[in-house]
Scaffold this motif. Structure first.
Motif, PDB file in Angstrom:
ATOM      1  N   UNK A  68       0.916  -1.181   0.346  1.00  0.00           N
ATOM      2  CA  UNK A  68      -0.144   0.153   0.003  1.00  0.00           C
ATOM      3  C   UNK A  68       0.866   1.231   0.188  1.00  0.00           C
ATOM      4  N   UNK A  69       0.446   2.226  -0.621  1.00  0.00           N
ATOM      5  CA  UNK A  69       1.252   3.537  -0.845  1.00  0.00           C
ATOM      6  C   UNK A  69       0.175   4.638  -0.748  1.00  0.00           C
ATOM      7  N   UNK A  70       0.265   5.550  -0.004  1.00  0.00           N
ATOM      8  CA  UNK A  70      -0.608   6.735   0.092  1.00  0.00           C
ATOM      9  C   UNK A  70      -0.212   7.745  -1.162  1.00  0.00           C
ATOM     10  N   UNK A  71      -1.035   8.239  -1.907  1.00  0.00           N
ATOM     11  CA  UNK A  71      -1.089   9.099  -2.982  1.00  0.00           C
ATOM     12  C   UNK A  71      -1.966  10.369  -2.963  1.00  0.00           C
ATOM     13  N   UNK A  72      -1.049  11.605  -3.000  1.00  0.00           N
ATOM     14  CA  UNK A  72      -1.954  12.877  -2.923  1.00  0.00           C
ATOM     15  C   UNK A  72      -2.176  13.399  -4.273  1.00  0.00           C
ATOM     16  N   UNK A  73      -3.366  13.229  -4.420  1.00  0.00           N
ATOM     17  CA  UNK A  73      -4.121  14.014  -5.838  1.00  0.00           C
ATOM     18  C   UNK A  73      -4.181  15.453  -5.660  1.00  0.00           C
ATOM     19  N   UNK A  74      -3.993  16.010  -4.882  1.00  0.00           N
ATOM     20  CA  UNK A  74      -4.053  17.661  -4.702  1.00  0.00           C
ATOM     21  C   UNK A  74      -5.450  17.905  -4.066  1.00  0.00           C
ATOM     22  N   UNK A  75      -6.333  17.626  -4.756  1.00  0.00           N
ATOM     23  CA  UNK A  75      -7.882  17.900  -4.218  1.00  0.00           C
ATOM     24  C   UNK A  75      -8.349  16.818  -3.251  1.00  0.00           C
ATOM     25  N   UNK A  76      -7.797  15.620  -3.366  1.00  0.00           N
ATOM     26  CA  UNK A  76      -7.855  14.561  -2.486  1.00  0.00           C
ATOM     27  C   UNK A  76      -6.846  13.533  -2.165  1.00  0.00           C
ATOM     28  N   UNK A  77      -6.999  12.388  -1.693  1.00  0.00           N
ATOM     29  CA  UNK A  77      -6.130  11.538  -1.497  1.00  0.00           C
ATOM     30  C   UNK A  77      -6.561  10.321  -2.218  1.00  0.00           C
ATOM     31  N   UNK A  78      -5.634   9.168  -2.322  1.00  0.00           N
ATOM     32  CA  UNK A  78      -5.880   7.924  -2.891  1.00  0.00           C
ATOM     33  C   UNK A  78      -4.745   6.913  -2.374  1.00  0.00           C
ATOM     34  N   UNK A  79      -5.201   5.693  -2.701  1.00  0.00           N
ATOM     35  CA  UNK A  79      -4.220   4.615  -2.129  1.00  0.00           C
ATOM     36  C   UNK A  79      -4.022   3.950  -3.135  1.00  0.00           C
ATOM     37  N   UNK A  80      -2.617   3.489  -3.518  1.00  0.00           N
ATOM     38  CA  UNK A  80      -2.158   2.773  -4.506  1.00  0.00           C
ATOM     39  C   UNK A  80      -1.967   1.341  -3.874  1.00  0.00           C
ATOM     40  N   UNK A  81      -2.905   0.409  -4.383  1.00  0.00           N
ATOM     41  CA  UNK A  81      -2.920  -0.677  -3.786  1.00  0.00           C
ATOM     42  C   UNK A  81      -2.216  -1.945  -4.821  1.00  0.00           C
ATOM     43  N   UNK A  82      -1.215  -2.723  -4.643  1.00  0.00           N
ATOM     44  CA  UNK A  82      -0.459  -3.603  -5.310  1.00  0.00           C
ATOM     45  C   UNK A  82      -0.371  -4.958  -4.886  1.00  0.00           C
ATOM     46  N   UNK A  83      -0.968  -6.044  -5.372  1.00  0.00           N
ATOM     47  CA  UNK A  83      -0.895  -7.517  -4.785  1.00  0.00           C
ATOM     48  C   UNK A  83       0.243  -7.639  -5.047  1.00  0.00           C
ATOM     49  N   UNK A  84       1.010  -8.542  -4.170  1.00  0.00           N
ATOM     50  CA  UNK A  84       2.315  -8.994  -4.356  1.00  0.00           C
ATOM     51  C   UNK A  84       2.624 -10.038  -5.609  1.00  0.00           C
ATOM     52  N   UNK A  85       3.773  -9.770  -6.115  1.00  0.00           N
ATOM     53  CA  UNK A  85       4.306 -10.289  -7.084  1.00  0.00           C
ATOM     54  C   UNK A  85       3.323 -10.588  -8.580  1.00  0.00           C
ATOM     55  N   UNK A  86       2.827  -9.315  -8.731  1.00  0.00           N
ATOM     56  CA  UNK A  86       2.017  -9.333  -9.678  1.00  0.00           C
ATOM     57  C   UNK A  86       2.432  -8.406 -11.008  1.00  0.00           C
ATOM     58  N   UNK A  87       1.670  -8.609 -12.137  1.00  0.00           N
ATOM     59  CA  UNK A  87       2.216  -7.601 -13.284  1.00  0.00           C
ATOM     60  C   UNK A  87       1.627  -6.140 -12.849  1.00  0.00           C
TER      61      UNK A  87
END
Length: 345
Positions: A68-87
């Motif tokens: 998981x990684x927090x993302x700042x989109x400026x007007x709002x936030x988001x979360x980058x979700x990346x399943x392990x060992x995936x394309x």
């Protein structure tokens, strides 16, 4: 019906098997959630604790098996979700449901993780601005910003699927239409789970209602539309329309291939069918899946229900098909982008 039969084509498909867990969820929705929705419908103007659901979900541990990684989109936030060992050559932009009023990263994190696993790619889960603090148009702007963030990280439009459930399904369609209007790269596909797409109350009445919906009273959408109009009247400036444009009232020929999932007897089944008909009438591709005895937006329950797992497995294959243009069964992961930077490793 075997899952292998569901990877392509535009024919409607009805899934009939019902697990005990799904029946328990259905009954709980009818006994507990439906009366609560009715109370809100009676007094939507009250100061309801709308953040409580997502705040409560934040107390749960994050699902394992993902980064998981927090993302700042400026007007709002988001979360980058990346399943392990995936394309990571493709990505999903996800827009949560909640009637433009509630829900967020915490309520939809299990879905984001499962979808990342099934689609074999990372998911950007956007915590867009909501009513009553911001008009729906701002939510669309936030979704577009999330799409631009993915493009800035090196993804092309053909690598991205826009997905969402319920109100997030509305936003998925409106985001794709906004991208077309701005002449930004066209996404590879749209995945909509029990989407709300029709805010025209008179038109909805003409299609009839599914009164057996286990979650929503039959006038729930009418009440929501009234609330949106009232709330946005206080928020909208510069003479903009108080009620957002309905996706059905746009040129749908600009949309990429669409997949829709909905409960067979849920209130928004008519929305799913109407969008399917209109996309096909415009010359586009739309595959509709109806699920017997399932509650509204049931895939949000992710791994908690067998039917949710099946729906997300089908959805994941759709993502792989429209982004890769090949049989997803024979595709191997290629490079890896770091969730923080999006750089190819």
């Amino acid at each position: 019906m075997k899952d292998s039969e569901l990877a392509g084509g535009a024919a409607d498909r009805t899934h009939t098997g019902t697990s005990i867990r799904s029946l328990l969820v259905r009954n709980a929705a009818r006994v507990l959630a439906k009366p609560a929705v009715g109370v809100w419908m009676a007094r939507p103007d009250l100061a309801w604790p709308l953040t409580l659901v997502d705040d409560t979900a934040s107390l749960l541990p994050k699902p394992s098996g993902a980064e998981y990684a927090d993302v700042d989109l400026g007007s709002c936030s988001a979360e980058w979700v990346h399943a392990e060992s995936k394309n990571d050559e493709q990505a999903v932009l996800y827009l949560h449901g909640g009637a433009f009023l509630m829900g967020g990263l915490n309520t939809h994190r299990p879905l984001a993780v499962t979808l990342s696993e099934r689609a074999d790619c990372p998911v950007l889960n956007v915590d867009y601005r909501m009513l009553p603090s911001a008009p729906v148009a701002h939510a669309v702007e936030d979704a577009v910003r999330g799409y631009e963030w993915l493009c800035d990280k090196g993804y092309d439009g053909e690598d991205i699927v826009i997905a969402g459930d319920s109100a997030g399904g509305y936003l998925a369609f409106m985001t794709a239409l906004a991208l077309a209007e701005a002449k930004l790269p066209k996404p590879a596909g749209i995945l909509a789970l029990s989407p709300l797409v029709d805010t025209d109350v008179d038109r909805r009445a003409g299609r009839g209602r599914h009164t057996e919906c286990p979650l929503f009273p039959e006038a729930a959408v009418d009440s929501l539309v009234d609330y949106i109009e009232t709330a946005q009247t206080r928020l909208v400036v510069n003479g903009d329309a108080a009620l957002p444009i309905c996706p059905l009232d746009n040129d749908l020929s600009v949309l990429p291939p669409v997949m829709i999932h909905a409960g067979e007897d849920e209130l928004l089944r008519t929305d799913a069918e109407a969008m399917t008909e209109e996309v096909r009438a415009s010359g586009g591709q739309c595959e509709l899946h109806l699920w017997r005895n399932q509650v509204h937006a049931f895939p949000v329950l992710a791994d908690a229900l067998p039917e949710s797992r099946r729906a997300l497995r089908i959805a994941g294959r759709f993502v792989k098909t429209v982004t890769r243009g090949e049989d997803p069964a024979v595709i191997e992961p290629r490079h890896r982008r770091s969730p923080e930077q999006g750089a190819v490793a």
